[in-house]
Design an enzyme around this catalytic site. Sequence first.
Site, PDB file in Angstrom:
ATOM      1  N   ASP A   1       0.825  -1.200   0.000  1.00  0.00           N
ATOM      2  CA  ASP A   1       0.000   0.000   0.000  1.00  0.00           C
ATOM      3  C   ASP A   1       0.862   1.255   0.000  1.00  0.00           C
ATOM      4  O   ASP A   1       2.052   1.219   0.302  1.00  0.00           O
ATOM      5  CB  ASP A   1      -0.899   0.013   1.241  1.00  0.00           C
ATOM      6  CG  ASP A   1      -2.065  -0.951   1.120  1.00  0.00           C
ATOM      7  OD1 ASP A   1      -2.334  -1.427   0.013  1.00  0.00           O
ATOM      8  OD2 ASP A   1      -2.710  -1.218   2.162  1.00  0.00           O
TER       9      ASP A   1
ATOM     10  N   LYS B   1      -3.462   2.982  -2.517  1.00  0.00           N
ATOM     11  CA  LYS B   1      -4.702   3.727  -2.693  1.00  0.00           C
ATOM     12  C   LYS B   1      -4.688   4.851  -1.666  1.00  0.00           C
ATOM     13  O   LYS B   1      -4.632   4.625  -0.468  1.00  0.00           O
ATOM     14  CB  LYS B   1      -5.932   2.832  -2.477  1.00  0.00           C
ATOM     15  CG  LYS B   1      -6.023   1.672  -3.438  1.00  0.00           C
ATOM     16  CD  LYS B   1      -7.369   0.986  -3.367  1.00  0.00           C
ATOM     17  CE  LYS B   1      -7.595   0.305  -2.041  1.00  0.00           C
ATOM     18  NZ  LYS B   1      -6.689  -0.825  -1.801  1.00  0.00           N
TER      19      LYS B   1
ATOM     20  N   MET C   1      -9.217   7.667   8.779  1.00  0.00           N
ATOM     21  CA  MET C   1      -9.233   8.555   7.609  1.00  0.00           C
ATOM     22  C   MET C   1     -10.215   9.697   7.826  1.00  0.00           C
ATOM     23  O   MET C   1     -11.022  10.036   6.967  1.00  0.00           O
ATOM     24  CB  MET C   1      -9.578   7.752   6.346  1.00  0.00           C
ATOM     25  CG  MET C   1      -8.565   6.649   6.043  1.00  0.00           C
ATOM     26  SD  MET C   1      -9.160   5.393   4.880  1.00  0.00           S
ATOM     27  CE  MET C   1     -10.188   4.376   5.969  1.00  0.00           C
TER      28      MET C   1
END
Length: 242
Positions: A45, A66, A176
């Site tokens: 990642d 991502k 997030m």
Amino acid sequence: MRTAASQPPPRVGKVYLIGAGPGAADLITVRGARILAQADVVLHDALVTAEMLELCPQAVKISVGKRSGQRSTAQQEINQRLLECAAQYGIVVRLKGGDPMLFGRADEELRALESRNIPYEIVPGITAALAAAASAKQPLTIRGVARSVSLFTSSTAPDQPQEARMPNGDTLVQYMGGREATATARRLLALGHAPETPVIVVENCSRDDERIRHLQLSGLEQGLTECSGPVLVMIGPALAPR
């Protein structure tokens, strides 16, 4: 001359979904580090640090990161690359930030592997909520104050409503949560949470550039525009200063 029936079966490697932990290279598990050191190829990642990748100098490294708001690799493409690597290499590592089974899109990848009968193993990692609580020196649960924790994210699939139902829990931890800070605070205030509810914001958890901010829910409503790295937001009475 060999016939088609006598040809050896196609090679199938084993895939390991490994949790890299919150960021610091020495917070990966012993098992994760051991397998990483044996890997032939590592699909990692964007949040996996360069220091973490130094644990697998022998491996081919493929970035499939991502990141919200940035150019990223579509999940379907990641699934396909996993299948291709399993046909080419013996030990395939899919290295994910945090823990693979929490907000890690593991379900899609496991379905792809299972559709081809590719063997796999999952190695858990330290998820950001636990690492952030440790960095802030603030327990998520306190006897008589908070006995439940809800982990959530505002990210949704394209075919799902953008505003999912707010979770219940004495302590709320939003992954997030940087861009969603204002919306999250307003929704909690509308649900009756007190403006003075303690909030801790941890940016770049466990890394050298980690930042920790203590504020209240009313302050979270002002947004977190100054944050540029991965942000985790912890909310609830257990986060009040001792």
